[in-house]
Design an enzyme around this catalytic site. Structure first.
Site, mmCIF file in Angstrom:
data_model
loop_
_atom_site.group_PDB
_atom_site.id
_atom_site.type_symbol
_atom_site.label_atom_id
_atom_site.label_comp_id
_atom_site.label_asym_id
_atom_site.label_seq_id
_atom_site.Cartn_x
_atom_site.Cartn_y
_atom_site.Cartn_z
ATOM 1 N N ASN A 164 32.738 43.619 45.375
ATOM 2 C CA ASN A 164 32.777 42.319 46.060
ATOM 3 C C ASN A 164 31.391 41.719 46.256
ATOM 4 O O ASN A 164 31.191 40.513 46.070
ATOM 5 C CB ASN A 164 33.449 42.458 47.433
ATOM 6 N N HIS A 193 41.248 40.563 45.202
ATOM 7 C CA HIS A 193 40.466 41.586 45.906
ATOM 8 C C HIS A 193 40.873 41.729 47.367
ATOM 9 O O HIS A 193 40.754 42.807 47.936
ATOM 10 C CB HIS A 193 38.975 41.286 45.772
#
Ligand code: HEM
Ligand SMILES: *[C@@H]1O[C@H](CO)[C@@H](O)[C@H](O)[C@H]1NC(C)=O
Ligand SMILES: *[C@@H]1O[C@H](CO)[C@@H](O)[C@H](O)[C@H]1NC(C)=O
Length: 358
Positions: A126, A98
């Site tokens: 996230n 990510h």
């Protein structure tokens, strides 16, 4: 945390000892995955403990002379954290992914939001999901004591993820140091850069290709879902609002869905389940691909991998052996992932604290 002088000396002594042990390749667990995996690219196989790549030799040499202990210190912190929490390797691997997909591998995911600005870590994909930040903080604190202002948070993420996966018997890949830390982190940038679990095949191919990763590499990196956890909310629609019998998504095995419904009652969106429950859930192997072939991949993005000829062929090839060809392919794809849009000096900075710009 404040340390007395003697505590400091003890800490340094421990670090030196560990560096000596790890540097000599004495830590069998960490080295194993790399040996038969992908042709000895990992740094442990080099005499000097550092990777050498002609095009990046400046960064590597700089880093080597400035902080030879860094890699050993980071590894020590990561391994001691994993001993307390065997779910951490998954967390660190996803943290790396990510970070790299939003503004490149520049540790932008670590920056904190403030009252007027929402940072990546609080963005869609996230928030309430990515874990492992404390381990990066701990590794940063430790390297800052040994050699301040030398090792970037972006390099720490890369080394920590690599060491974590190697330590659970997964493949190891080469990490060339010298990434710099970014100054910008925007939550609004996560939805367009991170793939959602309901993505279909062409969506995945497209989002990975924007990062320089091809179709096969997308399928291979999805093999990460052999470890770690997910939250029930992300599969609720596949369990309860599908078009098959009992509201189950027809691309999900119905017996497996029934089992999952027990762990994920409707509405229990924050319950955690293992992505791949085989072998205890934290074994890095090719079982993910066997699951996908058996319609036991958890997400639409997993199930979709067998909906095209190239995807299905890749899944079958990776499922064929428990370590190979998966380990070799995975290590090679990771070496591309961890170098996406990295910042090199004089771009960016070396952060003092990973959660804040200097
Ligand atoms: C192909 C597209 C991908 C999609 C749509 C996707 C989506 C997701 C989702 C939704 C979760 C569960 C998060 C949660 O419930 O908190 C997850 C977990 C995870 N993903 Fe992916 N992922 C993809 C690719 C990748 C890649 C490329 C990697 C690493 C290189 C990766 C590594 C992981 C790991 C290790 C976990 C478990 C995390 C943990 O235990 O904390 N994924 N993924
Ligand atoms: C919040 O963060 C943004 C982006 O980093 C920064 O421009 C701004 O000055 C910060 N605001 C406060 C109140 O610290
Ligand atoms: C269930 O799926 C249908 C379409 O398949 C959709 O219109 C509806 O909003 C979904 N309901 C829930 C609660 O997700």
């Amino acid at each position: 945390m404040t340390m007395t002088v003697s505590e400091r000396l003890l800490m340094i002594a421990v670090c030196v000892l560990v560096v000596a042990v790890l540097g000599s390749g004495g830590f069998g667990v960490a080295a194993d995955g790399s040996r038969d995996g992908h042709g000895g690219g990992d740094d442990e196989n080099n005499n000097d403990g550092f990777n050498f790549s002609p095009s990046l030799s400046n960064q590597v040499e700089f880093y080597k002379s400035e902080c030879p202990a860094a890699r050993g210190v980071i590894r020590l912190i990561v391994l001691s954290a994993i001993i307390r929490d065997w779910g951490l390797p998954a967390a660190l691997l996803r943290l790396q992914f990510h970070d790299c997909f939003v503004r490149g591998c520049d540790a932008s995911i670590l920056l904190e939001s403030n009252q007027t600005h929402l940072a990546e870590k609080d963005g869609v994909g996230n928030a309430f999901s990515v874990r492992g930040y404390e381990v990066i903080d701990a590794a940063k604190r430790a390297v800052e004591r040994v050699c301040p202002n030398v090792v970037s948070c972006a390099d720490i993420i890369a080394l920590a993820a690599r060491d974590a996966i190697a330590s659970i018997g997964g493949p190891a890949w080469k990490v060339i140091s010298g990434r710099r830390d970014g100054l910008i982190s925007n939550a609004v940038e996560t939805p367009s850069n991170l793939p959602p679990p309901f993505a279909d095949y062409s969506f995945l191919v497209n989002i990975f290709s924007k990062k320089g990763l091809n179709e096969k590499e997308m399928v291979i990196l999805s093999g990460s879902h052999t470890i770690g956890i997910t939250h029930c909310g992300l599969i609720e629609s596949r369990l309860y609002n599908g078009t098959g019998p009992n509201g189950v998504d027809p691309t999900l095995d119905s017996a497996y869905a029934a089992q999952l419904k027990q762990q994920c009652p409707f509405g229990a969106v924050m319950n955690e389940i293992k992505m791949d429950p085989s072998n205890g859930g934290n074994r890095f192997d090719s079982m993910y691909y066997t699951n996908v072939l058996n319609k036991k991949g958890l997400f639409t993005s997993d199930a979709t991998l067998i909906t095209t000829a190239v995807g299905a062929a890749t899944v079958r090839a990776e499922a064929a052996g428990s370590r190979e060809p998966f380990f070799t392919d995975f290590a090679a794809a990771m070496e591309k992932l961890i170098n996406i849009e990295t910042l090199k000096a004089p771009q960016g900075e070396i952060r003092k604290f990973c959660r804040f710009t200097n």
